[in-house]
Design a protein around this motif. Structure first.
Motif, PDB file in Angstrom:
ATOM      1  N   ASN A  78       0.704  -1.381  -0.123  1.00  0.00           N
ATOM      2  CA  ASN A  78      -0.021  -0.073  -0.055  1.00  0.00           C
ATOM      3  C   ASN A  78       0.789   1.315   0.034  1.00  0.00           C
ATOM      4  OD1 ASN A  78      -3.038  -0.908   0.668  1.00  0.00           O
ATOM      5  ND2 ASN A  78      -1.880  -2.261   1.718  1.00  0.00           N
ATOM      6  N   ASN A  79       2.168   0.964  -0.193  1.00  0.00           N
ATOM      7  CA  ASN A  79       3.070   2.393  -0.227  1.00  0.00           C
ATOM      8  C   ASN A  79       2.858   3.197   0.905  1.00  0.00           C
ATOM      9  OD1 ASN A  79       5.161   3.616  -1.490  1.00  0.00           O
ATOM     10  ND2 ASN A  79       3.867   5.288  -2.287  1.00  0.00           N
ATOM     11  N   PHE A  80       2.788   2.427   2.133  1.00  0.00           N
ATOM     12  CA  PHE A  80       2.357   3.317   3.330  1.00  0.00           C
ATOM     13  C   PHE A  80       3.615   3.493   4.267  1.00  0.00           C
ATOM     14  CE2 PHE A  80       1.057   3.758   7.608  1.00  0.00           C
ATOM     15  CZ  PHE A  80      -0.142   4.634   7.521  1.00  0.00           C
ATOM     16  N   GLY A  81       4.008   4.538   4.963  1.00  0.00           N
ATOM     17  CA  GLY A  81       4.976   4.726   6.106  1.00  0.00           C
ATOM     18  C   GLY A  81       5.909   5.550   5.533  1.00  0.00           C
ATOM     19  N   LEU A  82       6.459   6.072   6.519  1.00  0.00           N
ATOM     20  CA  LEU A  82       7.312   7.555   6.314  1.00  0.00           C
ATOM     21  C   LEU A  82       8.433   7.357   5.356  1.00  0.00           C
ATOM     22  CD1 LEU A  82       8.152   8.195  10.243  1.00  0.00           C
ATOM     23  CD2 LEU A  82       6.679   9.331   8.670  1.00  0.00           C
ATOM     24  N   ILE A  83       9.297   6.086   5.142  1.00  0.00           N
ATOM     25  CA  ILE A  83      10.244   5.957   4.133  1.00  0.00           C
ATOM     26  C   ILE A  83       9.750   5.727   2.870  1.00  0.00           C
ATOM     27  CG2 ILE A  83      12.168   5.277   5.900  1.00  0.00           C
ATOM     28  CD1 ILE A  83      11.695   2.301   5.046  1.00  0.00           C
ATOM     29  N   ASN A  84       8.418   5.331   2.692  1.00  0.00           N
ATOM     30  CA  ASN A  84       7.581   5.322   1.316  1.00  0.00           C
ATOM     31  C   ASN A  84       7.270   6.480   0.834  1.00  0.00           C
ATOM     32  OD1 ASN A  84       8.187   2.305   1.383  1.00  0.00           O
ATOM     33  ND2 ASN A  84       6.543   1.869   2.954  1.00  0.00           N
ATOM     34  N   TRP A  85       7.066   7.437   1.753  1.00  0.00           N
ATOM     35  CA  TRP A  85       6.674   8.719   1.198  1.00  0.00           C
ATOM     36  C   TRP A  85       7.466   9.865   0.688  1.00  0.00           C
ATOM     37  CZ3 TRP A  85       3.045   8.720   6.213  1.00  0.00           C
ATOM     38  CH2 TRP A  85       2.087   7.845   6.081  1.00  0.00           C
ATOM     39  N   LEU A  86       8.979   9.321   1.155  1.00  0.00           N
ATOM     40  CA  LEU A  86      10.056  10.237   0.958  1.00  0.00           C
ATOM     41  C   LEU A  86      10.348  10.171  -0.594  1.00  0.00           C
ATOM     42  CD1 LEU A  86      12.206   9.723   3.833  1.00  0.00           C
ATOM     43  CD2 LEU A  86      11.004  11.573   3.297  1.00  0.00           C
ATOM     44  N   PRO A  87      11.030  11.162  -1.405  1.00  0.00           N
ATOM     45  CA  PRO A  87      11.546  11.130  -2.409  1.00  0.00           C
ATOM     46  C   PRO A  87      12.290   9.757  -2.941  1.00  0.00           C
ATOM     47  CG  PRO A  87      11.830  13.218  -1.968  1.00  0.00           C
ATOM     48  CD  PRO A  87      11.566  12.457  -0.712  1.00  0.00           C
ATOM     49  N   GLU A  88      12.691   9.210  -4.099  1.00  0.00           N
ATOM     50  CA  GLU A  88      13.407   8.184  -4.300  1.00  0.00           C
ATOM     51  C   GLU A  88      14.780   8.220  -3.998  1.00  0.00           C
ATOM     52  OE1 GLU A  88      14.529   5.325  -8.164  1.00  0.00           O
ATOM     53  OE2 GLU A  88      12.873   6.876  -8.100  1.00  0.00           O
ATOM     54  N   MET A  89      15.461   7.377  -3.405  1.00  0.00           N
ATOM     55  CA  MET A  89      16.677   7.463  -2.679  1.00  0.00           C
ATOM     56  C   MET A  89      17.586   6.420  -3.118  1.00  0.00           C
ATOM     57  SD  MET A  89      15.759   7.166   1.317  1.00  0.00           S
ATOM     58  CE  MET A  89      13.978   7.994   1.100  1.00  0.00           C
ATOM     59  N   PRO A  90      18.880   6.539  -2.696  1.00  0.00           N
ATOM     60  CA  PRO A  90      19.836   5.066  -2.838  1.00  0.00           C
ATOM     61  C   PRO A  90      19.319   4.286  -2.014  1.00  0.00           C
ATOM     62  CG  PRO A  90      21.070   7.255  -3.065  1.00  0.00           C
ATOM     63  CD  PRO A  90      19.650   7.689  -2.519  1.00  0.00           C
ATOM     64  N   LEU A 154       6.272  -3.648  16.317  1.00  0.00           N
ATOM     65  CA  LEU A 154       5.251  -3.903  15.250  1.00  0.00           C
ATOM     66  C   LEU A 154       4.430  -2.474  14.771  1.00  0.00           C
ATOM     67  CD1 LEU A 154       3.393  -6.045  13.752  1.00  0.00           C
ATOM     68  CD2 LEU A 154       2.073  -5.796  15.633  1.00  0.00           C
ATOM     69  N   PHE A 155       4.332  -1.599  15.814  1.00  0.00           N
ATOM     70  CA  PHE A 155       3.902  -0.190  15.595  1.00  0.00           C
ATOM     71  C   PHE A 155       4.832   0.598  14.706  1.00  0.00           C
ATOM     72  CE2 PHE A 155       3.847   4.558  16.939  1.00  0.00           C
ATOM     73  CZ  PHE A 155       2.380   4.789  16.292  1.00  0.00           C
ATOM     74  N   GLY A 156       6.346   0.367  15.294  1.00  0.00           N
ATOM     75  CA  GLY A 156       7.259   0.981  14.200  1.00  0.00           C
ATOM     76  C   GLY A 156       7.326   0.624  12.707  1.00  0.00           C
ATOM     77  N   VAL A 157       7.019  -0.652  12.653  1.00  0.00           N
ATOM     78  CA  VAL A 157       7.098  -1.281  11.279  1.00  0.00           C
ATOM     79  C   VAL A 157       6.070  -0.669  10.362  1.00  0.00           C
ATOM     80  CG1 VAL A 157       6.766  -3.364   9.829  1.00  0.00           C
ATOM     81  CG2 VAL A 157       8.001  -3.296  11.989  1.00  0.00           C
ATOM     82  N   PHE A 158       4.783  -0.506  10.941  1.00  0.00           N
ATOM     83  CA  PHE A 158       3.596   0.140  10.505  1.00  0.00           C
ATOM     84  C   PHE A 158       4.011   1.608  10.082  1.00  0.00           C
ATOM     85  CE2 PHE A 158      -0.381   2.533  10.974  1.00  0.00           C
ATOM     86  CZ  PHE A 158      -1.206   1.900   9.777  1.00  0.00           C
ATOM     87  N   VAL A 159       4.472   2.538  11.026  1.00  0.00           N
ATOM     88  CA  VAL A 159       4.683   3.995  10.758  1.00  0.00           C
ATOM     89  C   VAL A 159       5.842   4.213   9.888  1.00  0.00           C
ATOM     90  CG1 VAL A 159       5.411   6.242  11.872  1.00  0.00           C
ATOM     91  CG2 VAL A 159       3.636   4.417  13.171  1.00  0.00           C
ATOM     92  N   VAL A 160       6.895   3.547  10.048  1.00  0.00           N
ATOM     93  CA  VAL A 160       7.951   3.635   9.259  1.00  0.00           C
ATOM     94  C   VAL A 160       7.718   3.116   7.821  1.00  0.00           C
ATOM     95  CG1 VAL A 160      10.326   2.890   9.065  1.00  0.00           C
ATOM     96  CG2 VAL A 160       9.657   3.646  11.161  1.00  0.00           C
ATOM     97  N   GLY A 161       6.791   2.006   7.687  1.00  0.00           N
ATOM     98  CA  GLY A 161       6.693   1.457   6.454  1.00  0.00           C
ATOM     99  C   GLY A 161       8.058   0.629   5.841  1.00  0.00           C
ATOM    100  N   ALA A 162       8.438  -0.301   7.101  1.00  0.00           N
ATOM    101  CA  ALA A 162       9.656  -0.957   6.634  1.00  0.00           C
ATOM    102  C   ALA A 162       9.175  -2.437   5.927  1.00  0.00           C
ATOM    103  CB  ALA A 162      10.527  -1.304   7.904  1.00  0.00           C
ATOM    104  N   PRO A 163      10.082  -2.760   4.985  1.00  0.00           N
ATOM    105  CA  PRO A 163       9.821  -4.122   4.366  1.00  0.00           C
ATOM    106  C   PRO A 163      10.459  -5.182   5.205  1.00  0.00           C
ATOM    107  CG  PRO A 163      11.662  -3.053   3.214  1.00  0.00           C
ATOM    108  CD  PRO A 163      11.018  -2.061   4.390  1.00  0.00           C
TER     109      PRO A 163
END
Length: 271
Positions: A78-90, A154-163
């Motif tokens: 769902n492209n959810f979470g902080l690191i998924n909302w940032l511009p493309e990065m290395p 678990l909450f952190g995984v949701f907020v951060v958007g970590a794979p």
């Protein structure tokens, strides 16, 4: 970074256990070679309750791992979470940023809250009542605390958007980092200080285990020291002045007994 993420995305459960045991063994050996404090104790006897709680930690986390997987899969789909909302990065920067954020939600934040909320502090006290802090102290957490910390992660995984690959990498680094910063090892002071600008070094974390305030309420970080430095919870204290334990549960014999430790969160402490 891609190789690491691919490996940890499919890491077998027994590999995770090997990481825990290998870290404990490695730092146990190093402690014998360059100890910070020369404790007058029988190391194996001291380790028994701590290793018991290491075991309960694994028993709590391994069965619940599917929740991390489901959450990590959902945020990516769902492209959810902080690191998924940032511009493309290395990819390397994406990985490091994700680890730093997960360390905040999975370690720093719950640790801070446990010190500020009385019922949670009573549970967390099991970790602080070790009078001989060494690498086995790292995961000396009451089973209830293990559950609490899992859900913060678990909450952190949701907020951060970590794979899931990043989540498993974080958990593995977290285990090794806490074994390292609790280890009774003496690094050169300049090296320890230099490390503390980036990661939580042994001397930095030992301050947190000093038996009285305000030092007990400081240096909450686990992997990275950035959150303590940014949020004003970083403190320094000469290791010669550090006394382990907590003043409200001073009985070292009881604090080394598994049954007493399991009951400790429900007991009244000495004022």
């Amino acid at each position: 970074m891609e190789i690491l993420l691919n490996y940890f995305e499919n890491i077998p459960s027994h590999h995770r256990v090997i990481i825990i045991i290998s870290g404990l063994t490695f730092f146990w050996i190093i402690e014998g070679l360059i100890p910070l404090y020369k404790f007058s104790y029988k190391k194996w006897r001291h380790a028994i309750p701590n290793l018991f709680f290491n075991l309960t930690l694994m028993l709590v986390n391994l069965p619940l791992a599917f929740m991390l997987l489901k959450t990590a899969d959902w945020v990516i789909e769902n492209n959810f979470g902080l690191i998924n909302w940032l511009p493309e990065m290395p990819l390397w920067f994406y990985g490091i940023l994700g680890l730093i954020c997960l360390d905040f939600f999975g370690a720093y934040l719950p640790h801070l809250i446990e010190h500020k909320v009385k019922p949670l502090w009573m549970i967390h006290l099991v970790h602080h009542t070790d009078h001989k802090v060494d690498t086995t102290t790292a995961n000396r957490h009451h089973p209830i605390e293990s559950v609490i910390r899992f859900f913060f992660t678990l909450f952190g995984v949701f907020v951060v958007g970590a794979p899931i690959g990043l989540v498993m990498l974080y958990q593995s680094l977290s285990v090794v980092a806490t074994q390292f910063n609790h280890a009774n090892i003496q690094l050169p002071k300049k090296l320890d200080k230099l490390l503390s600008y980036i990661i939580v070094s042994p001397d930095m974390h030992k301050v947190h285990h000093h038996y009285v305030m305000p030092y007990t309420d400081s240096n909450y970080g686990n992997i990275f020291s950035i959150w303590d430095r940014l949020l004003g919870t970083y403190k320094e204290l000469d290791t010669d002045k550090i006394v382990y334990g907590v003043d409200v549960f001073p009985d070292e014999k009881k604090n080394g007994n598994i049954i007493e430790l399991l009951k400790q969160p429900f007991q009244k402490y000495q004022k």
